[in-house]
Design a protein around this motif. Structure first.
Motif, short mmCIF file in Angstrom:
data_model
loop_
_atom_site.label_atom_id
_atom_site.label_comp_id
_atom_site.label_asym_id
_atom_site.label_seq_id
_atom_site.Cartn_x
_atom_site.Cartn_y
_atom_site.Cartn_z
N HIS A 97 58.86 66.21 32.11
CA HIS A 97 59.27 65.60 30.84
C HIS A 97 60.02 64.28 31.04
CE1 HIS A 97 57.92 68.91 28.26
NE2 HIS A 97 58.11 69.62 29.34
N LEU A 98 59.60 63.51 32.04
CA LEU A 98 60.15 62.17 32.25
C LEU A 98 59.81 61.30 31.04
CD1 LEU A 98 61.54 60.19 34.23
CD2 LEU A 98 59.26 59.63 35.09
N GLU A 120 54.03 60.47 21.81
CA GLU A 120 55.10 60.95 20.93
C GLU A 120 56.05 61.84 21.71
OE1 GLU A 120 53.81 62.78 17.32
OE2 GLU A 120 52.28 61.25 16.97
N VAL A 121 57.31 61.88 21.28
CA VAL A 121 58.29 62.74 21.92
C VAL A 121 57.89 64.19 21.69
CG1 VAL A 121 60.72 63.42 21.95
CG2 VAL A 121 60.11 61.04 21.57
N CYS A 122 57.86 64.97 22.77
CA CYS A 122 57.45 66.37 22.62
C CYS A 122 58.62 67.23 22.15
CB CYS A 122 56.88 66.90 23.93
SG CYS A 122 58.08 67.15 25.24
N GLY A 175 65.65 69.88 24.63
CA GLY A 175 66.32 69.90 25.93
C GLY A 175 67.00 68.64 26.39
N LYS A 176 66.87 67.53 25.66
CA LYS A 176 67.42 66.28 26.16
C LYS A 176 68.52 65.68 25.30
CE LYS A 176 63.55 64.78 28.93
NZ LYS A 176 62.70 63.64 29.27
#
Length: 195
Positions: free
Chosen positions: A30-31, A55-57, A63-64
């Motif tokens: 997920h970089l 798109e952002v998952c 998690g970020k």
């Protein structure tokens, strides 16, 4: 067992465009898209195709989330390898992992951490400009064509079998071997892991 028929007109499935970017986003743990672009455009690794926007998952949204950073001030940077080390300590864990060590509720926590460290070492960082930590340490660009998504299904060849037994077994990918160029796989049927 079921017969599998192949014909000469069969074609391989190829991941392209946005799907390819999302696949590499997952392979790289997920970089963020900027990090993948830096790796690709500056050719910091070998085997990574040109990666576009995606798109952002949902996993990244959960998690970020971060706190505000520490105030900026006078920073000290290391001048040579191992001159400055950072470590996060969280104390003893309460749940056992696959190897019997104590860990997070997920029994794959130690494998997940080892895989995350492996991926971070072949990712861009502010600590070393225009190279990955792997290249800074070893002096050569890392190859990334072997990366897999943590937790994906994998099939391994069975060496000791009879003529009529299946040639492969279904496993779950849980990381990269420390001793060889092998993958670490978990057998959900036998509840064991190995390289």
């Amino acid at each position: 067992m079921f017969p599998v028929e192949f014909n000469k007109g069969s074609k391989a499935l190829v991941v392209t465009g946005t799907k390819q970017a999302v696949l590499w986003h997952h392979r790289y743990g997920h970089l963020h898209s900027k990090g993948l672009k830096v790796l690709s455009t500056k050719e910091m690794v070998l085997g990574l195709p040109e990666v576009g926007e995606f798109e952002v998952c949902e996993g990244c949204l959960y998690g970020k989330q971060t706190r505000a950073s520490f105030p900026t001030g006078k920073a000290w940077r290391a001048g040579k390898i191992l001159e400055l080390l950072h470590a996060d300590l969280c104390g003893p864990m309460s749940t056992s992992s696959l190897g019997g060590t104590k860990g997070l509720p997920d029994s794959f926590w130690s494998e997940a951490i080892a895989t995350a460290v492996y991926v971070l070492n072949i990712s861009p960082t502010r600590a070393v400009q225009d190279v990955t930590p792997f290249e800074a340490w070893r002096g050569k660009k890392p190859r990334v064509g072997h990366l897999w998504v943590f937790g994906c299904i994998a099939y391994a060849l069975v060496n000791l079998r009879t003529k009529l037994e299946e040639k492969s077994e279904k496993f779950i990918f849980i990381g990269y071997s420390h001793q060889s160029k092998a993958y670490r796989l978990y057998n959900p049927t036998k509840k064991n892991s190995g390289d």
